[in-house]
Design an enzyme around this catalytic site. Structure first.
Site, short mmCIF file in Angstrom:
data_model
loop_
_atom_site.label_atom_id
_atom_site.label_comp_id
_atom_site.label_asym_id
_atom_site.label_seq_id
_atom_site.Cartn_x
_atom_site.Cartn_y
_atom_site.Cartn_z
N ASP A 163 -30.53 17.56 47.91
CA ASP A 163 -31.49 18.63 48.23
C ASP A 163 -32.75 18.04 48.85
O ASP A 163 -33.83 18.20 48.32
CB ASP A 163 -31.84 19.42 46.96
CG ASP A 163 -32.44 18.55 45.85
OD1 ASP A 163 -32.27 17.31 45.90
OD2 ASP A 163 -33.09 19.10 44.94
N ASP A 219 -34.18 11.90 47.96
CA ASP A 219 -32.81 12.07 48.49
C ASP A 219 -32.73 11.39 49.86
O ASP A 219 -31.77 10.69 50.17
CB ASP A 219 -32.48 13.56 48.71
CG ASP A 219 -32.64 14.40 47.47
OD1 ASP A 219 -31.63 14.71 46.84
OD2 ASP A 219 -33.79 14.75 47.12
N ASN A 241 -34.83 21.27 45.46
CA ASN A 241 -36.24 21.05 45.81
C ASN A 241 -36.81 22.18 46.66
O ASN A 241 -37.98 22.51 46.57
CB ASN A 241 -36.40 19.73 46.56
CG ASN A 241 -36.21 18.53 45.64
OD1 ASN A 241 -36.62 18.57 44.49
ND2 ASN A 241 -35.58 17.49 46.15
N THR A 288 -27.45 14.05 44.35
CA THR A 288 -28.83 13.71 44.01
C THR A 288 -29.71 14.96 43.91
O THR A 288 -30.93 14.88 44.03
CB THR A 288 -29.42 12.71 45.04
OG1 THR A 288 -29.26 13.28 46.35
CG2 THR A 288 -28.73 11.38 44.97
N PHE A 315 -35.47 17.88 36.28
CA PHE A 315 -35.39 18.95 37.27
C PHE A 315 -33.94 19.29 37.69
O PHE A 315 -33.53 20.45 37.63
CB PHE A 315 -36.22 18.57 38.51
CG PHE A 315 -36.19 19.59 39.61
CD1 PHE A 315 -36.97 20.74 39.53
CD2 PHE A 315 -35.37 19.42 40.72
CE1 PHE A 315 -36.94 21.69 40.54
CE2 PHE A 315 -35.33 20.37 41.73
CZ PHE A 315 -36.12 21.51 41.64
N ASN A 316 -33.17 18.30 38.14
CA ASN A 316 -31.84 18.60 38.71
C ASN A 316 -30.93 19.30 37.70
O ASN A 316 -30.14 20.18 38.06
CB ASN A 316 -31.14 17.32 39.19
CG ASN A 316 -31.79 16.74 40.43
OD1 ASN A 316 -32.51 17.44 41.14
ND2 ASN A 316 -31.55 15.46 40.68
N HIS A 362 -36.23 8.17 42.49
CA HIS A 362 -35.13 8.53 41.60
C HIS A 362 -33.75 8.43 42.27
O HIS A 362 -32.84 7.78 41.77
CB HIS A 362 -35.29 9.98 41.11
CG HIS A 362 -36.59 10.31 40.50
ND1 HIS A 362 -36.91 10.00 39.20
CD2 HIS A 362 -37.69 10.95 41.00
CE1 HIS A 362 -38.12 10.45 38.91
NE2 HIS A 362 -38.62 11.03 39.99
N ASP A 363 -33.61 9.20 43.36
CA ASP A 363 -32.25 9.41 43.91
C ASP A 363 -31.61 8.14 44.46
O ASP A 363 -30.38 8.01 44.44
CB ASP A 363 -32.31 10.50 44.99
CG ASP A 363 -32.66 11.86 44.40
OD1 ASP A 363 -32.47 12.04 43.18
OD2 ASP A 363 -33.12 12.73 45.16
C1 BDR Z 1 -35.17 14.78 40.91
O1 BDR Z 1 -35.85 16.00 41.23
C2 BDR Z 1 -36.10 16.07 42.60
O2 BDR Z 1 -37.38 16.55 42.85
C3 BDR Z 1 -35.88 14.69 43.16
O3 BDR Z 1 -35.37 14.76 44.48
C4 BDR Z 1 -34.89 14.06 42.21
O4 BDR Z 1 -33.56 14.32 42.60
C5 BDR Z 1 -36.03 14.00 39.92
O5 BDR Z 1 -36.22 14.73 38.75
CA CA Z 2 -33.02 15.19 44.78
#
Ligand code: BDR
Ligand code: CA
Length: 313
Positions: A11, A16, A40, A124, A165-166, A238-239
Site C-alpha cells: 500500500d 513499501d 495507507n 507489506t 496498523f497493517n 518497516h516494510d
Molecule cells: C506499517 O504501516 C504502514 O504505514 C507502513 O507502510 C507499514 O507497512 C507499519 O505499521
Molecule cells: Ca506498508
C-alpha cells in the site's frame, strides 16, 4: 543462482516503496508481479503510487489493483504518516505502462497456477488481497512457499497500544493468513522499530548519485519528519525488513512462535498474540523476527541505491 520467485503486495507508502526498491535491486529475487492494496491510502491512490514507483525503478512486470476495502472492517488510512497522496515528498514520473486486465487476486492466482515452483508472497500492507486469494483459490495454497510479511508486533502496537496498523486495518484477513498453515515470516514492530535508518544513512544513499537514490533519500527525509515529531532518531523502514528477511536472514534474529490475531475486543482488536510459553501446545505458525543488525540493514539500502546507478550505465 536460483532466484526466489516473489510477488510484492503493498500500500505504498514510503516504506513499501523502499522495500520495492530493495527487492528490485536484489539479484537473489525474481519479482513476478506487483499488486496494490488499500491501507495507507485509498486503493486508487496506492495503485497510482505503485505504478509511479515501478516506472521510477524500471520494474516492468504484471501489475494489478487490489481490493477496494478490507474484508469486513471499515477502512482506516494513514495520511498523517504518508501524506494525502499516500506517498508525499519528491516528484515521481507518471506511469509508463498499463495495469493488467484483472484484479490483484486473479493476477496472483494466475501466476501461482502457472508457476512450476512455489512462490513467496511479500505483503507489506493489510492482508486483504492475500486472504481474498486464499478464500477464492484454496487449491493454490500449496503453490505458496511462504509469506514474508510486515505486520503486527508480539510486544506492542503502533496504531493502538496493542495493534500495528497493517493488522488493525484488516484483522479478519490477517487471521485467515496466520491460520492458513502457510509458513510465515513476520517482520513486525518487534524488529522494524529497530530497522532504523538515520539521517547520516540518508546522505550515504543520496551520495549514490542517481535519480532513484535521490528519491529514496527524499522519501526517507519525509518519513523521518513524521517520526521525529514522535521522538524517533531515524526512520523505521518497516516494510523493507520483509524483503531483507528473504535475502539476508543471517542479519536477523528469528523466534518460532504460534501467533494468533485478535479480531475483536475493546482494546486489543488487531493484536498479534504470541504464545511465548507454549501454553496452547500448538505448533509454531510463524518465524517472528525479533532483532536485526541495523548497520547491515542500512548498508543493504545503500547498496540497493548504488545498483540503480550501475543499471543506468
Ligand atoms: C506499517 O504501516 C504502514 O504505514 C507502513 O507502510 C507499514 O507497512 C507499519 O505499521
Ligand atoms: Ca506498508
Amino acid at each position: 543462482m536460483n532466484k526466489i520467485p516473489i510477488i510484492l503486495d503493498g500500500d505504498p507508502g514510503h516504506d513499501d516503496a523502499i522495500a520495492w526498491v530493495l527487492a528490485n535491486a536484489s539479484k537473489e529475487l525474481d519479482i513476478l508481479a506487483v499488486t496494490s492494496c488499500c491501507g495507507n491510502q485509498t486503493i486508487e491512490k496506492t495503485t497510482y503510487n505503485m505504478m509511479r514507483i515501478c516506472t521510477l525503478i524500471g520494474l516492468h512486470v504484471p501489475t494489478a489493483k487490489g481490493r477496494k476495502r478490507p474484508l469486513i472492517s471499515e477502512p482506516i488510512i494513514a495520511p498523517t504518516v504518508h501524506g494525502e497522496s499516500g506517498l508525499d515528498g519528491p516528484a515521481l514520473p507518471e506511469p509508463d505502462f498499463e495495469l493488467v486486465q484483472m484484479d490483484a487476486v486473479e493476477l496472483m492466482a494466475k501466476i501461482l497456477r502457472e508457476s512450476k515452483e512455489q512462490v513467496t508472497l511479500v505483503p507489506t500492507g493489510p492482508l486483504t488481497n492475500i486472504a481474498a486469494l486464499l478464500l477464492a483459490h484454496p487449491e493454490l495454497k500449496e503453490k505458496i512457499k511462504q509469506i514474508s510479511l510486515m505486520g503486527g508486533g508480539v510486544q506492542y502496537g503502533n496504531w493502538t497500544p496493542a495493534a500495528e496498523f497493517n493488522i488493525l486495518v484488516d484483522p479478519e484477513a490477517a487471521d485467515i493468513v496466520f491460520s492458513s498453515g502457510i509458513p510465515i515470516i513476520m517482520a513486525g514492530l518487534d524488529v522494524t522499530e529497530k530497522a532504523m535508518i538515520f539521517p547520516e544513512d540518508f546522505e550515504r544513499i543520496r551520495a549514490a548519485g542517481n535519480p532513484v537514490a535521490s528519491v529514496v533519500a527524499d522519501w526517507l527525509e519525509f518519513f523521518y519528519q513524521f517520526h521525529r515529531s514522535m521522538g524517533y532518531e531515524g526512520a523505521p523502514v518497516h516494510d523493507a525488513v520483509a524483503v531483507a528477511a528473504l535475502i539476508h536472514p543471517e542479519i536477523m534474529q528469528m523466534e518460532d512462535y504460534y501467533v494468533e490475531v485478535e479480531t475483536e475486543g475493546d482494546f486489543c482488536k488487531g493484536a498479534t498474540v504470541a504464545d511465548f510459553r507454549g501454553v496452547l501446545g500448538k505448533k509454531p505458525n510463524a518465524k517472528v523476527i525479533m532483532g536485526i543488525d541495523r548497520k547491515a540493514f542500512a548498508d543493504l539500502l545503500v547498496e540497493a541505491a548504488k545498483y540503480y546507478g550501475e543499471v543506468a550505465k
